[in-house]
Design a protein around this motif. Structure first.
Motif, mmCIF file in Angstrom:
data_model
loop_
_atom_site.group_PDB
_atom_site.id
_atom_site.type_symbol
_atom_site.label_atom_id
_atom_site.label_comp_id
_atom_site.label_asym_id
_atom_site.label_seq_id
_atom_site.Cartn_x
_atom_site.Cartn_y
_atom_site.Cartn_z
ATOM 1 N N UNK A 28 0.858 -1.177 0.000
ATOM 2 C CA UNK A 28 0.000 0.000 0.000
ATOM 3 C C UNK A 28 0.892 1.222 0.000
ATOM 4 N N UNK A 29 0.285 2.352 -0.308
ATOM 5 C CA UNK A 29 1.046 3.593 -0.291
ATOM 6 C C UNK A 29 0.119 4.735 0.050
ATOM 7 N N UNK A 30 0.569 5.617 0.903
ATOM 8 C CA UNK A 30 -0.153 6.828 1.247
ATOM 9 C C UNK A 30 0.836 7.977 1.106
ATOM 10 N N UNK A 31 0.580 8.914 0.200
ATOM 11 C CA UNK A 31 1.505 10.041 0.052
ATOM 12 C C UNK A 31 1.507 10.900 1.315
ATOM 13 N N UNK A 32 2.672 11.438 1.640
ATOM 14 C CA UNK A 32 2.765 12.219 2.875
ATOM 15 C C UNK A 32 2.958 13.715 2.641
ATOM 16 N N UNK A 33 2.940 14.154 1.402
ATOM 17 C CA UNK A 33 2.925 15.579 1.113
ATOM 18 C C UNK A 33 2.225 15.781 -0.232
ATOM 19 N N UNK A 34 1.674 16.961 -0.475
ATOM 20 C CA UNK A 34 0.805 17.180 -1.632
ATOM 21 C C UNK A 34 1.552 17.381 -2.952
ATOM 22 N N UNK A 35 2.093 16.289 -3.482
ATOM 23 C CA UNK A 35 2.769 16.324 -4.775
ATOM 24 C C UNK A 35 2.741 14.923 -5.363
ATOM 25 N N UNK A 36 2.695 14.838 -6.673
ATOM 26 C CA UNK A 36 2.789 13.541 -7.329
ATOM 27 C C UNK A 36 4.104 12.848 -7.015
ATOM 28 N N UNK A 37 5.120 13.630 -6.674
ATOM 29 C CA UNK A 37 6.409 13.047 -6.311
ATOM 30 C C UNK A 37 6.284 12.164 -5.072
ATOM 31 N N UNK A 38 5.341 12.487 -4.192
ATOM 32 C CA UNK A 38 5.159 11.716 -2.959
ATOM 33 C C UNK A 38 4.520 10.364 -3.202
ATOM 34 N N UNK A 39 3.963 10.193 -4.357
ATOM 35 C CA UNK A 39 3.297 8.938 -4.668
ATOM 36 C C UNK A 39 3.927 8.268 -5.879
ATOM 37 N N UNK A 40 3.994 8.974 -6.970
ATOM 38 C CA UNK A 40 4.437 8.386 -8.230
ATOM 39 C C UNK A 40 5.951 8.207 -8.280
#
Length: 133
Positions: A28-40
């Motif tokens: 699983x993954x949950x981004x920790x800041x508001x950017x696509x870099x935090x997820x993708x």
């Protein structure tokens, strides 16, 4: 097919430690800041295959170049659009299979200012939210 269950520590030690001896990983993954870099970027950049969080071991020079351009983009709105395009491009190759997405509800009161949920990633930036008078 043989299933070899591992405890959490052993599993991530293998996955992140450069031992690609697996065919399937549930994660699983949950981004920790508001950017696509935090997820993708953290999940699909080829530079983070070993020792990072690219668990699918996905590698695409085209996608790497797209991510580099998105990271260099100074305009947050333009960058968000670029990350959306990158997400679409990655899913053409299907290195991961999304099994579910959680839905979130957001509510801002009448005294809340600078509250916005962007297109991608779709969660608010807590650093910009403030209370009015």
């Amino acid at each position: 097919m043989n299933i070899h269950p591992l405890d959490f520590t052993a599993m991530y030690g293998d996955v992140m430690g450069g031992n690609p001896d697996y065919d399937l990983l549930l994660s699983w993954w949950v981004p920790d800041y508001p950017s696509g870099a935090a997820s993708i970027q953290l999940r699909y950049d080829s530079s983070v295959i070993d020792g990072g969080s690219n668990f699918s071991r996905y590698s695409s020079s085209e996608v790497d170049a797209m991510m580099k351009a998105a990271l260099a983009e100074a305009d947050p709105d333009a960058a968000a659009m670029m990350w959306g395009d990158i997400d679409q491009r990655i899913m053409q190759d299907a290195p991961t299979v999304p099994l579910f997405y959680t839905r979130s509800a957001f509510l801002g009161g009448s005294n809340v200012t600078n509250y916005f949920v962007p297109r991608f990633p779709s969660f608010q930036n807590y650093l910009k939210i403030s209370l009015g008078e």
